[in-house]
Scaffold this motif. Structure first.
Motif, mmCIF file in Angstrom:
data_model
loop_
_atom_site.group_PDB
_atom_site.id
_atom_site.type_symbol
_atom_site.label_atom_id
_atom_site.label_comp_id
_atom_site.label_asym_id
_atom_site.label_seq_id
_atom_site.Cartn_x
_atom_site.Cartn_y
_atom_site.Cartn_z
ATOM 1 N N MET A 1 0.609 -0.995 0.473
ATOM 2 C CA MET A 1 -0.434 0.143 0.608
ATOM 3 C C MET A 1 0.597 1.409 0.170
ATOM 4 S SD MET A 1 -3.545 0.897 2.368
ATOM 5 C CE MET A 1 -2.297 1.057 3.558
ATOM 6 N N PRO A 2 1.653 1.573 0.798
ATOM 7 C CA PRO A 2 2.801 2.744 0.276
ATOM 8 C C PRO A 2 3.108 3.037 -0.846
ATOM 9 C CG PRO A 2 3.666 1.434 2.301
ATOM 10 C CD PRO A 2 2.462 0.483 1.580
ATOM 11 N N GLU A 3 3.531 1.936 -1.863
ATOM 12 C CA GLU A 3 3.560 2.512 -3.510
ATOM 13 C C GLU A 3 2.661 3.296 -4.081
ATOM 14 O OE1 GLU A 3 1.196 -1.242 -3.667
ATOM 15 O OE2 GLU A 3 2.544 -0.623 -2.250
ATOM 16 N N LEU A 4 1.304 3.641 -3.116
ATOM 17 C CA LEU A 4 0.266 4.092 -3.717
ATOM 18 C C LEU A 4 0.833 5.240 -2.968
ATOM 19 C CD1 LEU A 4 -2.781 2.189 -2.629
ATOM 20 C CD2 LEU A 4 -2.002 2.588 -5.337
ATOM 21 N N ARG A 5 1.179 5.981 -2.522
ATOM 22 C CA ARG A 5 1.280 7.374 -1.313
ATOM 23 C C ARG A 5 1.486 8.282 -2.854
ATOM 24 N NH1 ARG A 5 1.755 9.490 3.085
ATOM 25 N NH2 ARG A 5 1.496 7.355 4.171
ATOM 26 N N PRO A 6 2.812 7.720 -3.846
ATOM 27 C CA PRO A 6 3.363 9.063 -4.418
ATOM 28 C C PRO A 6 2.012 9.622 -5.933
ATOM 29 C CG PRO A 6 5.062 7.333 -5.292
ATOM 30 C CD PRO A 6 3.802 6.788 -4.255
ATOM 31 N N LEU A 7 1.052 8.338 -6.168
ATOM 32 C CA LEU A 7 0.130 8.283 -6.864
ATOM 33 C C LEU A 7 -0.912 9.533 -6.164
ATOM 34 C CD1 LEU A 7 -2.049 7.943 -9.199
ATOM 35 C CD2 LEU A 7 -2.830 5.864 -7.483
ATOM 36 N N LEU A 8 -1.273 9.229 -5.024
ATOM 37 C CA LEU A 8 -2.359 10.196 -4.077
ATOM 38 C C LEU A 8 -1.611 10.944 -4.035
ATOM 39 C CD1 LEU A 8 -2.942 7.342 -1.407
ATOM 40 C CD2 LEU A 8 -4.231 7.593 -3.330
ATOM 41 N N PHE A 9 -0.291 11.552 -3.428
ATOM 42 C CA PHE A 9 -0.254 13.110 -3.795
ATOM 43 C C PHE A 9 -0.512 13.738 -5.331
ATOM 44 C CE2 PHE A 9 2.856 15.844 -4.077
ATOM 45 C CZ PHE A 9 3.072 16.951 -2.917
ATOM 46 N N SER A 10 -0.090 12.864 -5.666
ATOM 47 C CA SER A 10 0.088 13.573 -7.101
ATOM 48 C C SER A 10 -1.736 13.914 -7.218
ATOM 49 C CB SER A 10 0.350 12.656 -8.365
ATOM 50 O OG SER A 10 -0.217 11.366 -8.314
ATOM 51 N N ILE A 11 -2.469 13.731 -6.476
ATOM 52 C CA ILE A 11 -3.981 13.511 -6.918
ATOM 53 C C ILE A 11 -4.128 14.676 -6.440
ATOM 54 C CG2 ILE A 11 -6.046 12.840 -7.043
ATOM 55 C CD1 ILE A 11 -5.052 10.103 -7.408
ATOM 56 N N ALA A 12 -3.644 14.639 -4.728
ATOM 57 C CA ALA A 12 -4.328 15.444 -3.300
ATOM 58 C C ALA A 12 -3.581 16.722 -4.050
ATOM 59 C CB ALA A 12 -3.754 14.777 -2.522
ATOM 60 N N TYR A 13 -2.533 17.023 -4.505
ATOM 61 C CA TYR A 13 -1.625 18.414 -4.620
ATOM 62 C C TYR A 13 -2.373 18.617 -6.532
ATOM 63 C CZ TYR A 13 1.412 22.000 -6.737
ATOM 64 O OH TYR A 13 2.467 22.560 -7.041
ATOM 65 N N ARG A 14 -2.389 18.322 -7.656
ATOM 66 C CA ARG A 14 -3.781 18.856 -8.221
ATOM 67 C C ARG A 14 -4.996 19.204 -8.181
ATOM 68 N NH1 ARG A 14 -0.489 14.924 -10.373
ATOM 69 N NH2 ARG A 14 0.223 15.123 -12.602
ATOM 70 N N MET A 15 -5.222 18.803 -6.620
ATOM 71 C CA MET A 15 -6.569 18.843 -6.557
ATOM 72 C C MET A 15 -6.596 20.590 -5.690
ATOM 73 S SD MET A 15 -9.610 17.304 -7.046
ATOM 74 C CE MET A 15 -11.171 17.876 -5.457
ATOM 75 N N LEU A 16 -5.352 20.230 -4.650
ATOM 76 C CA LEU A 16 -5.485 21.319 -3.615
ATOM 77 C C LEU A 16 -4.116 22.466 -3.725
ATOM 78 C CD1 LEU A 16 -4.937 19.713 -0.649
ATOM 79 C CD2 LEU A 16 -7.452 20.734 -1.480
ATOM 80 N N GLY A 17 -3.550 22.670 -5.012
ATOM 81 C CA GLY A 17 -2.316 22.984 -5.424
ATOM 82 C C GLY A 17 -1.402 23.737 -3.993
ATOM 83 N N SER A 18 -1.495 22.673 -3.137
ATOM 84 C CA SER A 18 -0.873 23.079 -1.898
ATOM 85 C C SER A 18 0.327 21.952 -1.160
ATOM 86 C CB SER A 18 -1.688 23.399 -0.357
ATOM 87 O OG SER A 18 -1.004 22.864 0.969
ATOM 88 N N VAL A 19 1.812 21.768 -1.343
ATOM 89 C CA VAL A 19 1.971 20.635 -0.714
ATOM 90 C C VAL A 19 1.673 19.912 0.499
ATOM 91 C CG1 VAL A 19 4.251 19.618 -0.651
ATOM 92 C CG2 VAL A 19 4.177 21.229 -2.601
ATOM 93 N N ALA A 20 1.680 20.785 1.560
ATOM 94 C CA ALA A 20 1.765 20.679 2.909
ATOM 95 C C ALA A 20 -0.002 19.707 2.900
ATOM 96 C CB ALA A 20 1.698 21.661 3.403
ATOM 97 N N GLU A 21 -1.539 21.099 2.430
ATOM 98 C CA GLU A 21 -2.089 19.833 2.127
ATOM 99 C C GLU A 21 -2.583 19.165 1.891
ATOM 100 O OE1 GLU A 21 -4.876 23.943 2.362
ATOM 101 O OE2 GLU A 21 -5.025 22.961 0.750
ATOM 102 N N ALA A 22 -2.011 18.323 0.665
ATOM 103 C CA ALA A 22 -2.008 17.556 -0.754
ATOM 104 C C ALA A 22 -0.835 16.565 0.871
ATOM 105 C CB ALA A 22 -1.396 17.320 -1.660
ATOM 106 N N GLU A 23 -0.149 16.615 1.427
ATOM 107 C CA GLU A 23 0.339 15.446 2.897
ATOM 108 C C GLU A 23 -0.516 15.226 3.506
ATOM 109 O OE1 GLU A 23 4.326 17.464 3.578
ATOM 110 O OE2 GLU A 23 5.328 16.720 1.258
ATOM 111 N N ASP A 24 -0.749 15.884 4.198
ATOM 112 C CA ASP A 24 -2.245 16.116 4.972
ATOM 113 C C ASP A 24 -3.609 15.557 4.222
ATOM 114 O OD1 ASP A 24 -0.829 16.946 6.835
ATOM 115 O OD2 ASP A 24 -1.969 19.157 6.881
ATOM 116 N N VAL A 25 -3.435 14.911 3.247
ATOM 117 C CA VAL A 25 -5.135 14.965 2.484
ATOM 118 C C VAL A 25 -4.309 13.259 2.800
ATOM 119 C CG1 VAL A 25 -6.275 14.249 0.875
ATOM 120 C CG2 VAL A 25 -5.759 16.280 2.274
ATOM 121 N N VAL A 26 -3.367 13.010 2.174
ATOM 122 C CA VAL A 26 -2.984 11.614 1.811
ATOM 123 C C VAL A 26 -2.687 10.934 3.321
ATOM 124 C CG1 VAL A 26 -0.758 10.116 1.151
ATOM 125 C CG2 VAL A 26 -1.480 12.072 -0.391
#
Length: 293
Positions: free
Chosen positions: A1-26
């Motif tokens: 499951m950790p292998e999904l982290r880059p994919l999930l971050f890329s989705i969250a970052y495109r949604m939010l435009g924020s690195v910190a918020e994307a990391e929190d979401v993941v």
């Protein structure tokens, strides 16, 4: 499951435009995964959870962004080398992330999932709790809204982009107005994001002559101040970062290139948006009395 982290971050970052918020979401998505039984499709489940959390975060963030001081720019993704998959970088370009701010959270989710990750409408419908036909309509509406303000896309060879960025930097350092104008598009815009904390222009500056004067005035002081400019890639495009005499980060600048000229200069100075890149400098900050007024 950790292998999904880059994919999930890329989705969250495109949604939010924020690195910190994307990391929190993941991180929150992974925490929620621990509270349920193993899903039939781990990837689909985690994408759905990530999108739903990001929609909630985006809804709460919209009020803050409406009250944001000056121009809003995304938190930059910075790489020392040219990205390997340039064709994928359009969806995380600064210009695109700024445009995505015009969409509602659900419109943004449908657009990101379909345009950036090519999910089918059935999967998207289940994630955003809409019908498939409704999702098609949402995507069509989102595309129209973006096309109203989107500029034509141009493929830029990484080597050519870097060479143009180097000419830009050299001319700025030397205070060479003619040299700067020669690399800038006639209608170039300089967009600064200080968030009310850093010295920045209040609104975009437009026109090659005006932008050239502003840039040469600032960057012509780099040697005297002991400042260094390091070429980097910013959200998949050429750019650079400014470091003070102690090596602390002052700002990150992204360049948007079109038809062999620099069409947009994005300067991110808000220290709150640069913290993920390392310690930040006080060099470009406004005095505390100005920030409180």
């Amino acid at each position: 499951m950790p292998e999904l982290r880059p994919l999930l971050f890329s989705i969250a970052y495109r949604m939010l435009g924020s690195v910190a918020e994307a990391e929190d979401v993941v991180q929150e998505a992974f925490l929620r995964r621990t509270t349920v039984e193993a899903p039939d499709n781990e990837r689909a489940f985690m994408i759905a959870v990530t999108i739903r959390i990001a929609i909630d975060v985006l809804r709460s963030a919209r009020v803050r962004r409406e009250a944001y001081v000056g121009s809003w720019l995304p938190e930059p993704l910075v790489e020392a080398e040219a990205p390997r998959r340039v064709e994928e970088e359009e969806s995380v370009s600064i210009a695109m992330l700024v445009l995505l701010e015009r969409l509602t959270p659900v419109e943004r989710a449908v657009f990101v999932l379909r345009e950036s990750f090519d999910l089918d409408y059935g999967a998207i419908a289940g994630i955003v709790d809409r019908g498939e036909d409704n999702c098609r309509q949402i995507l069509s509406r989102a595309r129209r809204r973006l096309e109203e303000d989107a500029r034509p896309r141009f493929d830029v060879d990484p080597a050519e982009g870097r060479a143009l960025a180097e000419r830009f930097l050299a001319a700025a350092r030397e205070g060479d107005l003619d040299g700067l104008v020669s690399v800038l598009a006639a209608d170039v815009a300089l967009v600064g994001d200080g968030g009310g904390k850093a010295r920045s222009i209040a609104r975009p500056m437009v026109g090659a002559a005006a932008v050239a004067r502003a840039l040469s005035s600032f960057y012509g002081q780099v040697e005297r101040r002991g400042v260094t400019l390091e070429p980097v890639w910013v959200n998949g495009a050429p750019g650079f970062r400014t470091l003070d005499a102690d090596g602390l980060l002052v700002n990150v600048v992204g360049l948007e290139i079109a038809e062999g000229r620099i069409a947009r200069v994005y300067s991110m100075l808000n220290p709150d948006k640069l913290g993920h890149l390392g310690p930040t400098s006080t060099l470009g900050l406004r005095p505390a009395i100005e920030r409180s007024s």
